[in-house]
Scaffold this active site. Structure first.
Site, short mmCIF file in Angstrom:
data_model
loop_
_atom_site.label_atom_id
_atom_site.label_comp_id
_atom_site.label_asym_id
_atom_site.label_seq_id
_atom_site.Cartn_x
_atom_site.Cartn_y
_atom_site.Cartn_z
NE ARG A 1 26.75 16.72 7.94
CZ ARG A 1 26.67 16.21 9.16
NH1 ARG A 1 26.77 14.91 9.32
NH2 ARG A 1 26.47 16.99 10.20
N GLY B 1 18.62 -1.96 21.94
CA GLY B 1 18.41 -3.39 22.00
C GLY B 1 19.16 -4.11 20.90
CE LYS C 1 25.42 -1.93 21.92
NZ LYS C 1 25.67 -2.05 20.47
#
Length: 331
Positions: A32, A134, A189
């Site tokens: 944008r 990951g 996490k």
């Protein structure tokens, strides 16, 4: 030539674009921000993220999302989790119906409590979705430092296609069919990383952080397995691996935000200082409400929610965690 559209020129979207461009694919990146688009096209640099990295010439940036999507057989969603519904809805009339969607966002949608792949599937009903997750800091990936990630999908033939598409001699891609665990590990996490940062900001030590990571993993496993995820997935890249890197690295915006909060910064001042989306804040709110519905015990998430949204002093929250009723470790 394979054409790939990357939606979002943030740090990870840019880093992945570099990897793909170096494999000589045609890369079209949409954002944008007009300044970012012009900088990529004119200077071959992202003027906002990874500023020191020179971008390959086969990366072309677009402000018009329809133009960016034209001709692409792969579409990478590299937008924050709160923008996934908006952007996936925005592209549904322009994306090729058999294009593979690769999602990088990690989170749980507030109020609906849907994972990012579920949100995407609601809008793009004909497109297979592959999730990447990951321990992958964009700052290191853009410098070609050895990095490993996992790809997951409801239909693993598409995860394998993405594995083949991306993998090179410094970016290794594994596959894992346990989609819900891969997504939950990557989302929760960020909550633990915020808490670990607060611990650092207060001035606590390695003992405290080790405890947070260990007990935080219990919370990740508890909510992930309650949703059908396999316990062993959480010991892998999208669980344990991502938890380590996000809780210990200064590349982690969640950890850096936590450090500022631990030092006494308000949430508003913290977000101003970080200057980027801190996914753990929205994740904490969503998972706090979700675990209340599910009646799950997530004491670190509880404590962080009270600090972020109810004004509790971080040291008081730690005291309450430390003085909970005694219990056995694996209960």
């Amino acid at each position: 030539m394979i054409e790939i559209t990357v939606l979002g020129a943030g740090s990870f979207g840019t880093a992945l674009s570099i990897i793909l461009a170096n494999k000589e694919y045609k890369i079209k990146i949409w954002d944008r921000n007009k300044e970012v688009v012009n900088g990529i096209n004119e200077k071959h640099k992202n003027v906002k993220y990874l500023k020191e990295i020179k971008l390959p010439q086969n990366i072309v940036a677009y402000e018009n999302i329809q133009e960016a999507l034209c001709g692409s057989s792969y579409v990478v969603l590299a937008v924050p989790s709160k923008a996934v519904r908006e952007v996936s809805n925005k592209i549904k009339d322009y994306i090729y119906k058999d294009a593979i969607v690769v999602n990088l966002a990690k989170g749980l949608e507030d109020k609906t409590y849907k994972t990012m792949s579920e949100v995407i599937e609601e809008n793009l009903i004909n497109n297979p979705v592959v999730v990447l997750s990951g321990p992958t800091h964009a700052e290191e990936l853009a410098k070609s430092l050895p990095t490993v990630i996992v790809a997951s999908s409801k239909d693993m033939q598409y995860a394998i296609k993405v594995q083949d598409l991306i993998m090179n001699d410094y970016f290794r891609v594994y596959t894992n069919p346990d989609l819900i665990a891969v997504e939950i590990g990557g989302a929760v996490k960020n909550i633990i990383a915020l808490a670990a940062g607060i611990s650092d900001g207060i001035g606590y030590g390695d003992n405290t952080k080790a405890a947070l990571l260990t007990r935080g993993m219990h919370e990740i496993v508890r909510i992930g397995t309650s949703l059908g995820g396999k316990k062993e997935t959480f010991s892998g890249l999208s669980g344990f691996g991502d938890l380590i890197v996000t809780c210990t690295s200064m590349h982690s915006r969640n950890r850096r935000a936590g450090i500022l909060i631990g030092k006494g910064y308000s949430m508003e001042k913290t977000l101003e200082e970080i200057g980027m989306v801190v996914e753990g804040i929205d994740a904490c709110k969503a998972f706090y409400n979700f675990k209340e519905i599910k009646n799950l015990d997530m004491p670190i998430t509880d404590a962080l929610y009270k600090v972020l949204f109810q004004g509790k002093d971080p040291k008081e929250a730690v005291f309450e965690l430390m003085t909970r009723d005694k219990k056995a470790e694996y209960i």
